[in-house]
Design an enzyme around this catalytic site. Structure first.
Site, PDB file in Angstrom:
ATOM      1  N   GLN A   9       5.933  -4.872  -3.634  1.00 45.93           N
ATOM      2  CA  GLN A   9       5.968  -5.159  -2.194  1.00 45.93           C
ATOM      3  C   GLN A   9       4.737  -5.949  -1.759  1.00 45.93           C
ATOM      4  O   GLN A   9       4.663  -6.376  -0.605  1.00 45.93           O
ATOM      5  CB  GLN A   9       5.987  -3.848  -1.404  1.00 45.93           C
TER       6      GLN A   9
ATOM      7  N   HIS B 124       8.103  -9.483  -1.143  1.00 51.53           N
ATOM      8  CA  HIS B 124       7.602  -9.894   0.163  1.00 51.53           C
ATOM      9  C   HIS B 124       6.731 -11.141   0.085  1.00 51.53           C
ATOM     10  O   HIS B 124       6.020 -11.469   1.033  1.00 51.53           O
ATOM     11  CB  HIS B 124       6.843  -8.737   0.813  1.00 51.53           C
TER      12      HIS B 124
ATOM     13  N   CYS C 106       8.246 -26.159  -1.236  1.00 50.15           N
ATOM     14  CA  CYS C 106       9.044 -27.174  -0.546  1.00 50.15           C
ATOM     15  C   CYS C 106      10.501 -26.797  -0.727  1.00 50.15           C
ATOM     16  O   CYS C 106      11.019 -26.811  -1.854  1.00 50.15           O
ATOM     17  CB  CYS C 106       8.786 -28.564  -1.121  1.00 50.15           C
TER      18      CYS C 106
ATOM     19  N   SER D 268       3.229   3.491  -3.324  1.00 49.17           N
ATOM     20  CA  SER D 268       4.127   3.037  -2.256  1.00 49.17           C
ATOM     21  C   SER D 268       4.630   4.230  -1.464  1.00 49.17           C
ATOM     22  O   SER D 268       4.996   5.259  -2.034  1.00 49.17           O
ATOM     23  CB  SER D 268       5.317   2.274  -2.837  1.00 49.17           C
TER      24      SER D 268
ATOM     25  N   ASN E 165       1.760   8.940  -5.776  1.00 47.40           N
ATOM     26  CA  ASN E 165       1.330   8.621  -4.416  1.00 47.40           C
ATOM     27  C   ASN E 165       0.627   9.829  -3.819  1.00 47.40           C
ATOM     28  O   ASN E 165       1.007  10.976  -4.103  1.00 47.40           O
ATOM     29  CB  ASN E 165       2.526   8.236  -3.533  1.00 47.40           C
ATOM     30  N   LEU E 166      -0.377   9.601  -3.003  1.00 43.05           N
ATOM     31  CA  LEU E 166      -1.118  10.702  -2.404  1.00 43.05           C
ATOM     32  C   LEU E 166      -0.373  11.333  -1.235  1.00 43.05           C
ATOM     33  O   LEU E 166      -0.569  12.503  -0.925  1.00 43.05           O
ATOM     34  CB  LEU E 166      -2.491  10.211  -1.928  1.00 43.05           C
TER      35      LEU E 166
ATOM     36  N   CYS F  70      -3.857   5.838  -7.982  1.00 43.70           N
ATOM     37  CA  CYS F  70      -3.162   5.068  -9.024  1.00 43.70           C
ATOM     38  C   CYS F  70      -4.075   4.751 -10.205  1.00 43.70           C
ATOM     39  O   CYS F  70      -3.665   4.903 -11.359  1.00 43.70           O
ATOM     40  CB  CYS F  70      -2.594   3.786  -8.427  1.00 43.70           C
TER      41      CYS F  70
END
Length: 402
Positions: free
Chosen positions: A168, A188, A196, A270, A298-299, A316
Site C-alpha cells: 500500500q 497506491h 506518459c 498494515s 501489527n501492533l 515489523c
C-alpha cells in the site's frame, strides 16, 4: 383541526416551535442522565436514582455508546507480545513460511516507520494527529532508506520463499531494496515514478525526487512533458476516493494472480482497513477452507484478526529480524551503490531543472563523476543513455552501471 384542512402560517410556526422545545428537552434530559452516570453509584442522590429509573431507554443508549467508544479506544492501542511469547510465535511463523508453497506478503505503512516515515493510524500517525486537531510535520522522504523489513523481504524473495509482494506504500522503498518489479504490486503508486499515458504502452519516468509536488486528489499532472510525444506526465499515486487505472507500478493483474495462487498471506505493518476492501486479495470467492492461511504482524487491532491463523503483536523490524534468524538467513544491508533507482532514473532535461523544488536522493559517491558527465552530455546533445539509463517502453534494455 378539521380533516384535510391545511395549517395556517401561525399554526405551522407554533408546531415547529413545539417540536424544537421537545427536542431540546430530550437533549437536556440526555445531558442530565449522562452527568449522573459519570458519578459513582454511591454518590448519586435519591432524586438522581429516580431520574435514571425513569429514563432506561436513554441509559441503555448511553451505555451502548460508551462500550463502543471503549472498544474503538482499545483497537487504537498498540500492544506488544511479551518477549517469550513473541519468540514462540515467530517460531510458528518460520515453520509456516518454510511449509508454504506460494507465500504472498502484504505491506503497509508500519514497515516504513523505522525509516522515519509516519504511518496513518498509529499513536503518532497522520490520521491520528489530524483527528486530534494537531498539525503534521512534513517528513523528508529523501532521507529515507529501505528498512530491515524491506531488505528481509527482498532476501526471502531471492531465496524463493516469497513469490510476490503487494504494498500500500508509495515511498518506493521496496523498489529501492532491490525487489524485482515483476514481484511487486504498488497498489497506491510510487512517489518516484511519473508516466506518459499518451504513449502506448505507457512510458515510465523514474526520478530521484518526489514527483508529487504539484499533484493532489483528481489532479495528477506533474508539470513535466514526455520526452517522446510531448504529452503531459502524470504521477502514479492513488488517493483515497480514487480508483487506480495504471498498469504500472500498481500491477493489479500480478497481485490478483498471486493472491489466487497463495496458500499463505503474511501481512506486515498494515491496519488492513483499506486492503480489506479489495475482495480479490482475500480469495473471498473460494470456500473458507480453501483460502490462504493468514498471518498478521501489527501492533494494533485489524479487521482480519479473527480470521488469522496467527497474530503477532510486534514491530515489523523486530519480528523480521527474529524470523530471518530462525530461517538461518542473513539480512543484507542496504547499499546505496546498488540501489536500483539510480540506474532506472531518467534525468531531467536542462529546461526541466526548475520544474520541482523537492530534495533529490543523494547519489552514491562512486557514481558522482558519472552523474556530472551525464549532465554535461545532456547540455551538449540529445539523451543517449548513461548512468541514469533511458526512458523506454516495455521490453527495451537499459544501460547498466559499469
Amino acid at each position: 383541526m378539521a380533516a384535510g384542512r391545511s395549517l395556517s402560517r401561525s399554526e405551522r410556526k407554533a408546531a415547529a416551535r413545539a417540536e424544537f422545545l421537545r427536542q431540546e428537552e430530550q437533549r437536556e434530559r440526555r445531558r442530565q442522565v449522562s452527568r449522573i452516570l459519570h458519578k459513582p453509584a454511591a454518590e448519586r442522590s435519591p432524586d438522581e436514582t429516580v431520574l435514571l429509573s425513569g429514563c432506561q431507554d436513554i441509559v441503555r443508549d448511553l451505555e451502548r455508546l460508551r462500550k463502543k467508544r471503549e472498544r474503538l479506544r482499545r483497537r487504537l492501542e498498540e500492544v506488544c507480545d511479551e518477549p517469550e511469547e513473541l519468540k514462540r510465535k515467530v517460531s510458528k511463523l518460520s515453520a509456516a513460511v518454510q511449509a508454504a508453497k506460494h507465500l504472498v506478503i502484504y505491506t503497509g505503512a508500519g514497515i516504513s516507520t523505522a525509516a522515519s516515515i509516519p504511518d496513518y493510524r498509529g499513536p503518532n500517525g497522520v490520521w491520528t494527529m489530524l483527528q486530534k486537531g494537531r498539525t503534521i510535520r512534513a517528513a523528508d522522504l529523501s532521507e529515507a532508506e529501505p528498512t530491515l523489513t524491506h531488505m528481509s523481504i527482498g532476501c526471502l524473495h531471492k531465496h524463493k520463499l516469497v513469490q510476490h509482494v503487494v504494498s500500500q506504500n508509495c515511498d518506493g522503498l521496496h523498489l529501492r531494496s532491490g525487489l524485482p518489479r515483476d514481484a511487486l504490486s504498488e497498489l497506491h503508486g510510487n512517489m518516484y515514478i511519473e508516466v506518459c499515458t499518451s504513449c502506448t504502452p505507457n512510458r515510465e519516468y523514474v526520478r530521484v525526487f518526489d514527483v508529487t509536488e504539484r499533484t493532489a486528489l483528481h489532479r495528477h499532472h506533474t508539470g513535466r512533458a514526455c520526452h517522446k510525444c510531448g504529452a503531459q506526465l502524470r504521477d502514479t499515486i492513488v488517493h483515497f476516493g480514487e480508483k487506480g487505472i495504471l498498469q504500472q507500478p500498481l500491477n493489479w493483474e500480478a497481485a490478483i494472480e498471486a493472491a489466487s495462487k497463495a496458500d499463505m498471506i503474511l501481512c506486515l505493518g498494515s491496519s488492513l482497513k483499506v486492503l480489506k476492501k479489495y475482495p480479490h486479495l482475500w480469495c473471498m470467492s473460494k470456500p473458507p477452507r480453501h483460502r490462504p492461511k493468514l498471518y498478521i504482524v501489527n501492533l494494533q487491532w485489524t479487521p482480519k484478526d479473527d480470521l488469522a491463523a496467527l497474530k503477532l503483536h510486534g514491530r515489523c523490524d523486530e519480528v523480521m529480524r527474529m524470523l530471518m534468524d530462525e530461517l538461518g538467513l542473513p539480512v543484507p544491508c542496504y547499499d546505496r551503490t546498488k540501489d536500483p533507482i539510480f540506474s532506472l532514473a531518467i534525468p531531467l532535461r536542462p529546461e526541466e531543472e526548475g520544474s520541482h523544488t523537492r530534495k533529490p536522493l543523494a547519489a552514491p559517491a562512486s557514481l558522482h563523476e558519472l552523474q556530472l558527465a551525464e549532465q554535461q552530455q545532456l547540455s551538449s546533445g540529445p539523451l543517449s543513455g548513461g548512468w541514469f539509463g533511458r526512458g523506454c517502453a516495455k521490453g527495451t534494455r537499459r544501460k547498466k552501471m559499469s
